[in-house]
Design a protein around this motif. Structure first.
Motif, PDB file in Angstrom:
ATOM      1  N   ASP A   1       0.835  -1.198   0.000  1.00 34.82           N
ATOM      2  CA  ASP A   1       0.000   0.000   0.000  1.00 34.82           C
ATOM      3  C   ASP A   1       0.866   1.243   0.000  1.00 34.82           C
TER       4      ASP A   1
ATOM      5  N   MET B   1      -5.315  -1.400  -3.573  1.00 34.70           N
ATOM      6  CA  MET B   1      -6.227  -0.778  -2.614  1.00 34.70           C
ATOM      7  C   MET B   1      -7.582  -0.503  -3.261  1.00 34.70           C
TER       8      MET B   1
ATOM      9  N   LEU C   1      -5.396   6.077  -4.494  1.00 36.81           N
ATOM     10  CA  LEU C   1      -5.131   4.728  -3.988  1.00 36.81           C
ATOM     11  C   LEU C   1      -4.383   3.916  -5.040  1.00 36.81           C
TER      12      LEU C   1
ATOM     13  N   THR D   1       0.894   3.564  -3.452  1.00 33.44           N
ATOM     14  CA  THR D   1       0.003   4.717  -3.400  1.00 33.44           C
ATOM     15  C   THR D   1       0.614   5.872  -4.174  1.00 33.44           C
ATOM     16  N   PRO D   2      -0.135   6.383  -5.139  1.00 35.47           N
ATOM     17  CA  PRO D   2       0.410   7.494  -5.910  1.00 35.47           C
ATOM     18  C   PRO D   2       0.630   8.708  -5.010  1.00 35.47           C
TER      19      PRO D   2
ATOM     20  N   ARG E   1      -8.840  -4.173   5.475  1.00 33.14           N
ATOM     21  CA  ARG E   1      -7.613  -3.515   5.958  1.00 33.14           C
ATOM     22  C   ARG E   1      -7.396  -2.161   5.319  1.00 33.14           C
ATOM     23  N   LEU E   2      -8.460  -1.371   5.231  1.00 34.10           N
ATOM     24  CA  LEU E   2      -8.308  -0.006   4.721  1.00 34.10           C
ATOM     25  C   LEU E   2      -8.855   0.981   5.748  1.00 34.10           C
ATOM     26  N   GLU E   3      -8.702   0.639   7.048  1.00 32.67           N
ATOM     27  CA  GLU E   3      -9.228   1.558   8.049  1.00 32.67           C
ATOM     28  C   GLU E   3      -8.527   2.910   7.913  1.00 32.67           C
TER      29      GLU E   3
ATOM     30  N   ARG F   1      -9.524  -3.546  -3.283  1.00 28.79           N
ATOM     31  CA  ARG F   1     -10.060  -3.861  -1.960  1.00 28.79           C
ATOM     32  C   ARG F   1     -11.274  -2.998  -1.648  1.00 28.79           C
TER      33      ARG F   1
END
Ligand code: ATP
Ligand code: MG
Lengths: 301, 267
Positions: free
Chosen positions: A28, B147, B143, A32-33, B131-133, B150
């Motif tokens: 992540d 992500m 994102l 992430t951009p 799991r994106l809290e 998700r």
């Protein structure tokens, strides 16, 4: 390492699970951009300074040309004379009333055009029969200079506000409707499918998915529609002059020509430019930037 | 978080199937150009079951999934689901770019007329589940691909399970249809998301029908792998992954059969 084998396995299981979480978090973080926000002063420097420099240069060249006296004064007045005319007109309130006459017409005509063009655009975009019937006409009308409607409008309506509004509408409606149509066309077909799969009704799909998705195209159409409305209005005001019609920028320009008053003519042109650019910069550009930026499509300052 | 990702033997499932496809055929076009995409497909998925639909490219996997999703109608045959509306997830996340992650997840609830506060709360729960809290305020373009996918999973779960809630039966846990949802992701992200999907599936008890052309993915994820033949698409064979003791051997088996199906077209 612990001696007890059961705790060891429990510990490894826990670490592998933690590893998986860490791996996910790491991905992540890496993927992430990152958005690069240029600081305000830099944006001002690159966005505001160049056009100011260009305007100053233009005035300097003008001043030099005037000073070299290639053309007689009545053809090319000095910048001072032109800005002086604007200054006195602004000071005695005449400029304000002229600009107000034109702007109120343009805004009213533009709003009317939005009200008319939106249902047309929706119809053309969603009903194939309507599309094949009036789609090409709409595109054709967009390339027809709306000043061509002035003679017809004068004969139909006479020299009054109806003529002016008719010409403005003929200029703005096709652009706005076409903008909406192309906005709707550019919506990825997956979006309405996803909406339908989530249980959206037809009206929900139109309201919550299609219209917001088509917004960038529609805004483009509105922007162009405003430019056409303003242009058409000027054409109509220049050609259709009469005491019964209010005195707008076009009439001011026309009067300047009638009186061979070059400073007035140039002052009018400058005011027309300023209003056209001003509305674009104050309203359309910020709205467009906001919409595009929210979707990660924003470009440039 | 100590949930392990090991496979459990499926519990015996009773009651009517969560989705039932009977004698479904789908023909595109007509006359000379008619393409028979599916021909007499039977498939029944138990509530809470995870089934992978495997097949070569163009064999009609997406067509079948769209029929089950109600996005298209079969030429003949019937499709029945217990869920009022199965949720769908595609290869692209297909998030609405003008809504932030939270509101994207809320959308199916909004379409169902659920109030603001409840929607918010549920979206927060579901984002935490994937799991994106704390990412609810991010827009899709902020994102990464994994992500986004998700968020799409959380949205599909919102569509499948509504407001959810504890103590719901398997039948109410919804049906999730997935069309190569990880096909566009890089290998590591895909691997992580496969693990996440299994974890979410175990946590929610949702029925999953998962389309893929990747044998390894199907063996890893599914309890049951269903192989479709190409043009016309028919069910060729099924494997239960829990009865196979050796995943490598099963993988070899399925790959062999898939190759056989594909080369039958070259003859
Ligand atoms: N709308 C359509 N019109 C005509 N033919 C179609 C249509 N949709 C699919 N087909 C045909 O039906 C067959 C099955 O297509 P489908 O998309 O279901 O395959 P798939 O198994 O999902 O393939 P892939 O792995 O490439 O996604 C293909 O031969 C395709 O050309
Ligand atoms: Mg497909």
């Amino acid at each position: 390492m612990a001696a007890d084998s059961t705790t060891t396995t429990a510990a490894t299981a826990a670490t592998t699970d933690d590893d998986a979480v860490d791996l996910g978090r790491g991905l992540d973080a890496l993927d992430t951009p990152t958005e690069q926000r240029t600081p305000l002063w830099k944006r001002l420097l690159t966005g505001v300074v160049p056009p100011i420099v260009a305007v100053v240069l233009f005035v300097v060249v003008w001043q030099i040309l005037w000073a070299s006296a290639i053309w007689p004064e009545f053809k090319l007045p000095s910048p001072e004379a032109v800005f002086g005319t604007i200054g006195t007109d602004v000071a005695d309130g005449r400029a304000l009333s002229i600009i107000w006459t034109s702007i109120s017409r343009a805004v009213l005509g533009f709003l009317l055009a939005v009200v008319i063009a939106t249902p047309i655009g929706l119809l053309v975009a969603s009903v194939p029969l309507v599309r094949s019937a009036i789609g090409p006409v709409l595109t054709g009308l967009q390339s027809l200079p709306s000043v061509a409607w002035v003679p017809a409008a004068v004969l139909w309506f006479g020299l009054n506000d109806q003529t002016i509004y008719f010409v403005v509408l003929m200029g703005a409606v096709p652009s706005i409707a076409n903008g909406l149509v192309s906005g709707i066309e550019q919506v990825p077909p997956l979006l309405p499918r996803v909406g339908f799969a989530m249980g959206a009704s037809r009206s929900q799909s139109a309201r919550l998915i299609m219209l917001p998705a088509a917004l960038p195209g529609f805004l483009g159409g509105l922007k162009q529609g405003w430019a056409f409305a303003w242009r058409s209005l000027m054409a109509a005001e220049i050609i259709a002059t009469s005491p019964s019609l209010g005195f707008g920028l076009g009439a001011y320009l026309n009067e300047g020509q009638a009186l061979s008053d070059m400073p007035s003519v140039m002052a009018a042109i400058i005011l027309i430019l300023i209003v056209g650019i001003g509305v674009e910069l104050l309203f359309f550009r910020p709205a467009e930037l906001r919409v595009l930026r929210a979707r990660g499509l924003g470009t440039g300052p | 978080m100590t949930a392990t990702l090991e496979r459990h033997a499926p519990e015996p499932r009773t009651g009517p199937p969560a989705l039932d496809v009977r004698g479904v055929s789908k023909v595109f076009g007509s006359g000379e150009d008619a393409v028979v995409a599916l021909d007499g497909v039977d498939l029944s998925v138990a509530p809470g079951e995870f089934v992978c639909l495997l097949g070569a490219s163009g064999c009609g996997k997406s067509t079948l999934l769209n029929l089950v999703a109600g996005l298209d109608r079969p030429t003949s045959g019937t499709v029945e689901t217990t869920a009022a509306r199965p949720a769908v997830m595609f290869q692209e996340a297909a998030l609405l770019p003008w809504l932030d992650a939270g509101r994207n997840v809320e959308l199916p609830l909004r379409l169902a007329g659920i109030g603001r506060a409840q929607r918010r709360e549920r979206a927060r729960e579901l984002l935490a589940l994937v799991r994106l809290e704390g990412q609810a305020a991010k827009r899709p373009h902020e994102l990464s691909g994994g992500m986004r996918q998700r968020v799409a999973l959380a949205r599909a779960l919102a569509a499948a399970t509504g407001l959810g809630g504890e103590g719901k039966s398997r039948e109410e846990a919804g049906v999730l249809l997935m069309d190569e949802p990880f096909g566009a992701l890089d290998a590591i992200t895909r691997d992580v998301l496969q693990a996440e999907l299994l974890r979410v599936w175990e946590a929610t008890g949702t029925t999953v029908l998962f389309v893929t052309h990747d044998v390894r993915e199907s063996v890893r994820l599914a309890e049951r792998v269903v192989l479709l033949s190409s043009r016309p698409g028919r069910v060729v064979r099924e494997w239960a992954t829990s009865t196979a003791d050796d995943a490598e051997e099963l993988h070899g088996d399925i790959t062999g059969e898939l190759r056989e199906v594909i080369s039958a077209h070259g003859r």
